[in-house]
Design a protein around this motif. Sequence first.
Motif, PDB file in Angstrom:
ATOM      1  N   TYR A   1      -3.376  -1.368  25.267  1.00 42.92           N
ATOM      2  CA  TYR A   1      -3.850  -0.342  26.195  1.00 42.92           C
ATOM      3  C   TYR A   1      -3.766   1.058  25.579  1.00 42.92           C
ATOM      4  O   TYR A   1      -4.441   1.977  26.031  1.00 42.92           O
ATOM      5  CB  TYR A   1      -3.017  -0.354  27.479  1.00 42.92           C
TER       6      TYR A   1
ATOM      7  N   THR B   1      -5.925  -8.534  25.990  1.00 41.27           N
ATOM      8  CA  THR B   1      -6.012  -7.290  26.762  1.00 41.27           C
ATOM      9  C   THR B   1      -7.021  -7.425  27.898  1.00 41.27           C
ATOM     10  O   THR B   1      -6.766  -6.991  29.029  1.00 41.27           O
ATOM     11  CB  THR B   1      -6.377  -6.121  25.836  1.00 41.27           C
ATOM     12  N   ASN B   2      -8.157  -8.020  27.620  1.00 41.24           N
ATOM     13  CA  ASN B   2      -9.168  -8.221  28.663  1.00 41.24           C
ATOM     14  C   ASN B   2      -8.646  -9.145  29.760  1.00 41.24           C
ATOM     15  O   ASN B   2      -8.862  -8.897  30.956  1.00 41.24           O
ATOM     16  CB  ASN B   2     -10.447  -8.812  28.058  1.00 41.24           C
TER      17      ASN B   2
ATOM     18  N   SER C   1      -6.262  -7.243  32.006  1.00 44.64           N
ATOM     19  CA  SER C   1      -6.981  -6.373  32.942  1.00 44.64           C
ATOM     20  C   SER C   1      -7.585  -7.181  34.084  1.00 44.64           C
ATOM     21  O   SER C   1      -7.548  -6.767  35.254  1.00 44.64           O
ATOM     22  CB  SER C   1      -8.079  -5.599  32.200  1.00 44.64           C
TER      23      SER C   1
ATOM     24  N   ARG D   1      -2.237  -3.149  35.074  1.00 44.98           N
ATOM     25  CA  ARG D   1      -2.750  -1.792  34.863  1.00 44.98           C
ATOM     26  C   ARG D   1      -1.875  -0.956  33.943  1.00 44.98           C
ATOM     27  O   ARG D   1      -2.258   0.140  33.533  1.00 44.98           O
ATOM     28  CB  ARG D   1      -2.885  -1.081  36.216  1.00 44.98           C
TER      29      ARG D   1
END
Length: 237
Positions: A121, A201-202, A205, A210
């Motif tokens: 992030y 990471t995707n 999310s 967050r």
Amino acid sequence: MSSRVKSKQANQVVRAQLAREERKRRLRMITLIAGALIVIAGFIGWGIASAQRSTKAQTPTGASSDGVGLIVGGNGGKAKVELYVDFMCPHCKTFEESAAGTLDEMMSSGRAEVIMHPVAYLDDASTTDFSTRASAAAACASDGGKLNEFSKALFAQQPAEGGPGLSDAELITIGRGVGLGDDFAQCVSDKKYVTWVSKVTNAASERGVRGTPTVYVDGKAVEATVQALTAAVNAAQ
């Protein structure tokens, strides 16, 4: 038959012949163009397929069953603890320093299986996408069976935000310090798991993560504190 009529007929024969030749020429041209388009389409398709193969995320050794986490330890533990961490995140370092001993005890006693999801992030917090590179290096450490040791050492040397982060050479040095060898070094240099980090990471999310650190126990989000973690794991026993 008059010469004028004969001349007209001859001209008609010539025009018809010319028309036939023109149709043949156009047909040959259309055939050539169609063939060229098929070849070009084939090359484009091959190029797309090759690109997809080259960017397909490789899954590290010791990955969780969903392919987007790394098993730190405690296989078969009664509780499933999931940690979403970014190696550039100061709060993640604070949590790791406070919770490391507790997590180690939970794994060694069989109370919990711990899965790390190394996300990226905070790439913008360095000038070299350190979050991605560090998470990819953690996956390399998982290949070498030293994820827990490497992640602790990496957090201990966490770089300041706004700078270049640690170089690949420095990541390799940290790995060698916990017993990782040439395979680890090659993995880091080749950036073998950079694409996999994007996948992790995707997925984070999409799950609704967050920020970091984020902690789940048996699928339920809990506060990222030792007290909340301990209470949730105790409740699962």
